[in-house]
Design a protein around this motif. Sequence first.
Motif, PDB file in Angstrom:
ATOM      1  N   ALA A   1       0.820  -1.218   0.000  1.00 26.38           N
ATOM      2  CA  ALA A   1       0.000   0.000   0.000  1.00 26.38           C
ATOM      3  C   ALA A   1       0.856   1.273   0.000  1.00 26.38           C
ATOM      4  CB  ALA A   1      -0.937   0.006   1.202  1.00 26.38           C
ATOM      5  N   ARG A   2       2.031   1.227   0.616  1.00 22.09           N
ATOM      6  CA  ARG A   2       2.889   2.418   0.718  1.00 22.09           C
ATOM      7  C   ARG A   2       3.928   2.519  -0.390  1.00 22.09           C
ATOM      8  NH1 ARG A   2       4.831   2.851   6.951  1.00 22.09           N
ATOM      9  NH2 ARG A   2       4.119   5.001   7.052  1.00 22.09           N
ATOM     10  N   ILE A   3       4.314   1.382  -0.978  1.00 16.57           N
ATOM     11  CA  ILE A   3       5.466   1.359  -1.879  1.00 16.57           C
ATOM     12  C   ILE A   3       5.074   1.731  -3.303  1.00 16.57           C
ATOM     13  CG2 ILE A   3       7.232  -0.117  -2.919  1.00 16.57           C
ATOM     14  CD1 ILE A   3       7.394  -1.600  -0.271  1.00 16.57           C
ATOM     15  N   ALA A   4       5.793   2.702  -3.839  1.00 13.43           N
ATOM     16  CA  ALA A   4       5.619   3.109  -5.235  1.00 13.43           C
ATOM     17  C   ALA A   4       6.548   2.319  -6.141  1.00 13.43           C
ATOM     18  CB  ALA A   4       5.880   4.602  -5.390  1.00 13.43           C
ATOM     19  N   SER A   5       7.761   2.002  -5.653  1.00  5.61           N
ATOM     20  CA  SER A   5       8.723   1.259  -6.467  1.00  5.61           C
ATOM     21  C   SER A   5       9.779   0.610  -5.580  1.00  5.61           C
ATOM     22  CB  SER A   5       9.405   2.186  -7.475  1.00  5.61           C
ATOM     23  OG  SER A   5      10.219   3.129  -6.806  1.00  5.61           O
ATOM     24  N   VAL A   6      10.437  -0.387  -6.146  1.00  4.20           N
ATOM     25  CA  VAL A   6      11.620  -1.002  -5.540  1.00  4.20           C
ATOM     26  C   VAL A   6      12.655  -1.050  -6.649  1.00  4.20           C
ATOM     27  CG1 VAL A   6      12.617  -2.998  -4.394  1.00  4.20           C
ATOM     28  CG2 VAL A   6      10.215  -2.420  -3.988  1.00  4.20           C
ATOM     29  N   LYS A   7      13.806  -0.456  -6.400  1.00  4.64           N
ATOM     30  CA  LYS A   7      14.834  -0.375  -7.437  1.00  4.64           C
ATOM     31  C   LYS A   7      16.173  -0.878  -6.910  1.00  4.64           C
ATOM     32  CE  LYS A   7      12.532   2.924 -10.032  1.00  4.64           C
ATOM     33  NZ  LYS A   7      12.235   3.874 -10.832  1.00  4.64           N
ATOM     34  N   LEU A   8      16.862  -1.557  -7.798  1.00  9.73           N
ATOM     35  CA  LEU A   8      18.219  -1.996  -7.543  1.00  9.73           C
ATOM     36  C   LEU A   8      19.129  -1.170  -8.446  1.00  9.73           C
ATOM     37  CD1 LEU A   8      19.462  -5.608  -7.218  1.00  9.73           C
ATOM     38  CD2 LEU A   8      20.572  -4.060  -8.818  1.00  9.73           C
ATOM     39  N   GLU A   9      20.087  -0.465  -7.846  1.00  6.32           N
ATOM     40  CA  GLU A   9      21.050   0.326  -8.612  1.00  6.32           C
ATOM     41  C   GLU A   9      22.159  -0.619  -9.082  1.00  6.32           C
ATOM     42  OE1 GLU A   9      20.448   4.487  -6.129  1.00  6.32           O
ATOM     43  OE2 GLU A   9      22.096   3.151  -5.569  1.00  6.32           O
ATOM     44  N   PRO A  10      22.240  -0.920 -10.386  1.00  7.04           N
ATOM     45  CA  PRO A  10      23.077  -2.007 -10.908  1.00  7.04           C
ATOM     46  C   PRO A  10      24.570  -1.679 -10.992  1.00  7.04           C
ATOM     47  CG  PRO A  10      21.923  -0.942 -12.704  1.00  7.04           C
ATOM     48  CD  PRO A  10      21.453  -0.286 -11.442  1.00  7.04           C
ATOM     49  N   ARG A  11      25.212  -1.629  -9.832  1.00  7.45           N
ATOM     50  CA  ARG A  11      26.661  -1.377  -9.773  1.00  7.45           C
ATOM     51  C   ARG A  11      27.138  -1.657  -8.356  1.00  7.45           C
ATOM     52  NH1 ARG A  11      26.765   3.231  -6.819  1.00  7.45           N
ATOM     53  NH2 ARG A  11      24.956   4.594  -6.996  1.00  7.45           N
ATOM     54  N   VAL A  12      28.406  -1.969  -8.223  1.00  5.34           N
ATOM     55  CA  VAL A  12      28.985  -2.104  -6.891  1.00  5.34           C
ATOM     56  C   VAL A  12      28.819  -0.772  -6.172  1.00  5.34           C
ATOM     57  CG1 VAL A  12      31.136  -2.448  -5.605  1.00  5.34           C
ATOM     58  CG2 VAL A  12      30.613  -3.911  -7.564  1.00  5.34           C
ATOM     59  N   GLY A  13      28.322  -0.811  -4.969  1.00 10.76           N
ATOM     60  CA  GLY A  13      28.032   0.403  -4.211  1.00 10.76           C
ATOM     61  C   GLY A  13      26.605   0.895  -4.384  1.00 10.76           C
ATOM     62  N   GLY A  14      25.885   0.345  -5.375  1.00 13.08           N
ATOM     63  CA  GLY A  14      24.487   0.719  -5.568  1.00 13.08           C
ATOM     64  C   GLY A  14      23.630   0.141  -4.452  1.00 13.08           C
ATOM     65  N   GLU A  15      22.464   0.733  -4.277  1.00 10.16           N
ATOM     66  CA  GLU A  15      21.565   0.281  -3.223  1.00 10.16           C
ATOM     67  C   GLU A  15      20.331  -0.385  -3.802  1.00 10.16           C
ATOM     68  OE1 GLU A  15      21.196   2.714   0.576  1.00 10.16           O
ATOM     69  OE2 GLU A  15      21.631   4.241  -0.947  1.00 10.16           O
ATOM     70  N   VAL A  16      19.697  -1.183  -2.965  1.00  7.99           N
ATOM     71  CA  VAL A  16      18.358  -1.681  -3.258  1.00  7.99           C
ATOM     72  C   VAL A  16      17.441  -0.851  -2.366  1.00  7.99           C
ATOM     73  CG1 VAL A  16      16.796  -3.652  -3.254  1.00  7.99           C
ATOM     74  CG2 VAL A  16      19.234  -3.983  -3.766  1.00  7.99           C
ATOM     75  N   ILE A  17      16.543  -0.107  -3.009  1.00  6.48           N
ATOM     76  CA  ILE A  17      15.762   0.907  -2.306  1.00  6.48           C
ATOM     77  C   ILE A  17      14.279   0.736  -2.597  1.00  6.48           C
ATOM     78  CG2 ILE A  17      15.323   3.396  -2.095  1.00  6.48           C
ATOM     79  CD1 ILE A  17      18.232   3.794  -3.092  1.00  6.48           C
ATOM     80  N   GLU A  18      13.483   0.770  -1.537  1.00  3.78           N
ATOM     81  CA  GLU A  18      12.044   0.878  -1.741  1.00  3.78           C
ATOM     82  C   GLU A  18      11.670   2.342  -1.562  1.00  3.78           C
ATOM     83  OE1 GLU A  18       9.483  -0.155   2.169  1.00  3.78           O
ATOM     84  OE2 GLU A  18      10.704  -1.858   1.500  1.00  3.78           O
ATOM     85  N   GLN A  19      10.888   2.849  -2.479  1.00  3.14           N
ATOM     86  CA  GLN A  19      10.418   4.236  -2.407  1.00  3.14           C
ATOM     87  C   GLN A  19       8.924   4.223  -2.181  1.00  3.14           C
ATOM     88  OE1 GLN A  19      11.460   6.875  -5.607  1.00  3.14           O
ATOM     89  NE2 GLN A  19      10.596   8.626  -4.543  1.00  3.14           N
ATOM     90  N   TRP A  20       8.492   5.017  -1.208  1.00  4.86           N
ATOM     91  CA  TRP A  20       7.083   5.081  -0.877  1.00  4.86           C
ATOM     92  C   TRP A  20       6.405   6.169  -1.696  1.00  4.86           C
ATOM     93  CZ3 TRP A  20       7.109   4.751   5.215  1.00  4.86           C
ATOM     94  CH2 TRP A  20       7.679   3.536   5.600  1.00  4.86           C
ATOM     95  N   HIS A  21       5.095   6.120  -1.756  1.00  9.94           N
ATOM     96  CA  HIS A  21       4.310   7.109  -2.489  1.00  9.94           C
ATOM     97  C   HIS A  21       4.545   8.524  -1.981  1.00  9.94           C
ATOM     98  CE1 HIS A  21       2.178   4.177  -4.905  1.00  9.94           C
ATOM     99  NE2 HIS A  21       1.917   3.475  -3.815  1.00  9.94           N
ATOM    100  N   ASP A  22       4.885   8.676  -0.688  1.00  5.66           N
ATOM    101  CA  ASP A  22       5.121  10.018  -0.137  1.00  5.66           C
ATOM    102  C   ASP A  22       6.551  10.516  -0.392  1.00  5.66           C
ATOM    103  OD1 ASP A  22       6.759   8.687   1.690  1.00  5.66           O
ATOM    104  OD2 ASP A  22       5.537   9.189   3.444  1.00  5.66           O
ATOM    105  N   GLY A  23       7.358   9.736  -1.129  1.00  2.00           N
ATOM    106  CA  GLY A  23       8.731  10.128  -1.437  1.00  2.00           C
ATOM    107  C   GLY A  23       9.766   9.575  -0.470  1.00  2.00           C
ATOM    108  N   SER A  24       9.344   9.016   0.646  1.00  2.00           N
ATOM    109  CA  SER A  24      10.272   8.403   1.604  1.00  2.00           C
ATOM    110  C   SER A  24      10.948   7.192   0.969  1.00  2.00           C
ATOM    111  CB  SER A  24       9.530   7.925   2.857  1.00  2.00           C
ATOM    112  OG  SER A  24       8.862   8.967   3.489  1.00  2.00           O
ATOM    113  N   THR A  25      12.158   6.899   1.411  1.00  2.00           N
ATOM    114  CA  THR A  25      12.873   5.720   0.926  1.00  2.00           C
ATOM    115  C   THR A  25      13.398   4.907   2.094  1.00  2.00           C
ATOM    116  OG1 THR A  25      14.963   6.911   0.756  1.00  2.00           O
ATOM    117  CG2 THR A  25      13.585   6.845  -1.227  1.00  2.00           C
TER     118      THR A  25
END
Length: 161
Positions: free
Chosen positions: A49-73
């Motif tokens: 209900a809160r999550i707008a996206s989940v992204k994996l930054e494809p590189r060493v040092g990249g993060e796996v981040i969930e972003q909420w609809h309100d802009g929070s990560t």
Amino acid sequence: MNAKVLAFQRPPIRQTTTVAADQIHTFETFTGRLAEWWPLDPFSFGGSARIASVKLEPRVGGEVIEQWHDGSTRSWGTLLVWDPPAGFSMTWTITGTPTEVEMRFLPLEDRLTRVDLEHRGWERLETQELDATCALPGGYTGGAFNRGWSSILNAFKEHLK
């Protein structure tokens, strides 16, 4: 207690599944389309209900981040190894003290890929962290991470059918 005994008491979680897709497609789907197949309820901070996206930054040092609809990560961890399409490893910060997750994607015949998961580093955690409820009750000590990874890999397998 010496480190070897402690590590033996907290073995890594290892799981394997075979999916009906070639190695490249399997890797790209796993890493590039997390929000499509990952069971966000209950395996995320915010839930579907809160999550707008989940992204994996494809590189060493990249993060796996969930972003909420309100802009929070919220970060799930940081990539330590990036080796497409063979695999990757990352810290897993959802446990509090970071552990490490390694994913390997091994091509098999007839457009099949074996997906191997190893979640290790449990010796770094304090007893209360090992016992703490995560997405499922019981924590590491009660088998919640084994059950959780099994559910996650099953969801991925079903997505690729």
